[in-house]
Write an enzyme that holds these catalytic residues in place. Sequence first.
Site, PDB file in Angstrom:
ATOM      1  N   TYR A 179      -8.922 -11.470  -6.212  1.00 55.35           N
ATOM      2  CA  TYR A 179      -9.521 -10.308  -6.866  1.00 55.35           C
ATOM      3  C   TYR A 179      -8.790  -9.040  -6.455  1.00 55.35           C
ATOM      4  O   TYR A 179      -8.093  -8.998  -5.442  1.00 55.35           O
ATOM      5  CB  TYR A 179     -11.015 -10.203  -6.538  1.00 55.35           C
ATOM      6  CG  TYR A 179     -11.346  -9.715  -5.151  1.00 55.35           C
ATOM      7  CD1 TYR A 179     -11.442  -8.347  -4.864  1.00 55.35           C
ATOM      8  CD2 TYR A 179     -11.582 -10.618  -4.114  1.00 55.35           C
ATOM      9  CE1 TYR A 179     -11.762  -7.898  -3.590  1.00 55.35           C
ATOM     10  CE2 TYR A 179     -11.902 -10.182  -2.845  1.00 55.35           C
ATOM     11  CZ  TYR A 179     -11.991  -8.820  -2.578  1.00 55.35           C
ATOM     12  OH  TYR A 179     -12.303  -8.382  -1.309  1.00 55.35           O
ATOM     13  N   CYS A 180      -8.961  -8.003  -7.279  1.00 55.26           N
ATOM     14  CA  CYS A 180      -8.367  -6.704  -6.938  1.00 55.26           C
ATOM     15  C   CYS A 180      -9.372  -5.604  -7.277  1.00 55.26           C
ATOM     16  O   CYS A 180     -10.554  -5.739  -6.949  1.00 55.26           O
ATOM     17  CB  CYS A 180      -7.013  -6.500  -7.626  1.00 55.26           C
ATOM     18  SG  CYS A 180      -7.013  -6.776  -9.409  1.00 55.26           S
ATOM     19  N   ARG A 181      -8.950  -4.539  -7.959  1.00 58.71           N
ATOM     20  CA  ARG A 181      -9.817  -3.361  -8.070  1.00 58.71           C
ATOM     21  C   ARG A 181     -10.860  -3.463  -9.165  1.00 58.71           C
ATOM     22  O   ARG A 181     -11.995  -3.046  -8.986  1.00 58.71           O
ATOM     23  CB  ARG A 181      -8.944  -2.122  -8.305  1.00 58.71           C
ATOM     24  CG  ARG A 181      -7.916  -1.900  -7.203  1.00 58.71           C
ATOM     25  CD  ARG A 181      -7.009  -0.717  -7.503  1.00 58.71           C
ATOM     26  NE  ARG A 181      -5.943  -0.631  -6.525  1.00 58.71           N
ATOM     27  CZ  ARG A 181      -4.663  -0.868  -6.791  1.00 58.71           C
ATOM     28  NH1 ARG A 181      -4.295  -1.198  -8.010  1.00 58.71           N
ATOM     29  NH2 ARG A 181      -3.757  -0.793  -5.841  1.00 58.71           N
ATOM     30  N   CYS A 185      -7.081  -3.679 -13.387  1.00 60.74           N
ATOM     31  CA  CYS A 185      -6.119  -3.917 -12.305  1.00 60.74           C
ATOM     32  C   CYS A 185      -5.426  -5.255 -12.559  1.00 60.74           C
ATOM     33  O   CYS A 185      -6.081  -6.270 -12.759  1.00 60.74           O
ATOM     34  CB  CYS A 185      -6.827  -3.933 -10.951  1.00 60.74           C
ATOM     35  SG  CYS A 185      -5.708  -4.276  -9.562  1.00 60.74           S
ATOM     36  N   MET A 209     -13.454  -5.836  -7.873  1.00 59.47           N
ATOM     37  CA  MET A 209     -14.399  -5.060  -7.067  1.00 59.47           C
ATOM     38  C   MET A 209     -15.306  -4.218  -7.955  1.00 59.47           C
ATOM     39  O   MET A 209     -16.318  -3.722  -7.512  1.00 59.47           O
ATOM     40  CB  MET A 209     -13.659  -4.155  -6.090  1.00 59.47           C
ATOM     41  CG  MET A 209     -13.119  -4.877  -4.875  1.00 59.47           C
ATOM     42  SD  MET A 209     -14.425  -5.332  -3.724  1.00 59.47           S
ATOM     43  CE  MET A 209     -14.819  -3.721  -2.999  1.00 59.47           C
TER      44      MET A 209
END
Length: 209
Positions: A179-181, A185, A209
Amino acid sequence: MSISETHLKGARLNDLADLAKTLGNSHRLLLLEHIGGGEKTVEALSDLAGLSVANASQHLQQLKRSGFVQSRREGKNVLYRLGGGPIAALLAALRACAEHNRSEIRELISDSLWQQDKLEAISREELLQRMQETEIVLLDVRSESEYAAGHLPGAVNIPLDELELRLAEVPRDQEVVAYCRGNYCALSGKAVTILRALGRNARQLRGGM
């Protein structure tokens, strides 16, 4: 093939495996790169490679036992040079192979940016259920500072640009959820593409996130 020929072939392959094992260390490859530029002392090599003299000496001794380097003493200094044989050609071939692999991964990443919708994603609800049923590596591919500011519980932080170098930290036998932002993203999508290209079972977390 006779038994003696089979044993001979097996012995040769064992020798080849031993040589490959010696080269399977980034510090040793870096030392060989510097030695390839000309004969150098242990102290000079340790500075160039960012290693302690003791650590550099250990790696150099392993390279010497396998014939990749030779040494000579000049006063109080021990100088190292490349060993005999096609070592420079071998290093060049390894570099060419690594660059070929990187090019293929870059192509996959480039393609994935246009096909994000085709990457299988996992929802938060499914992730929670899967984590209760089996072991999953929750991989945060944002920067260290973003991870420190806040991250999902149990997540391991490996920034995207370090992923290939730190792949050994990702268990091979467990599913990876990256996962990232957030929705816009692309980091997690790139991470999943890299991991899949390297034979790992990976999915991205929908929404991040």
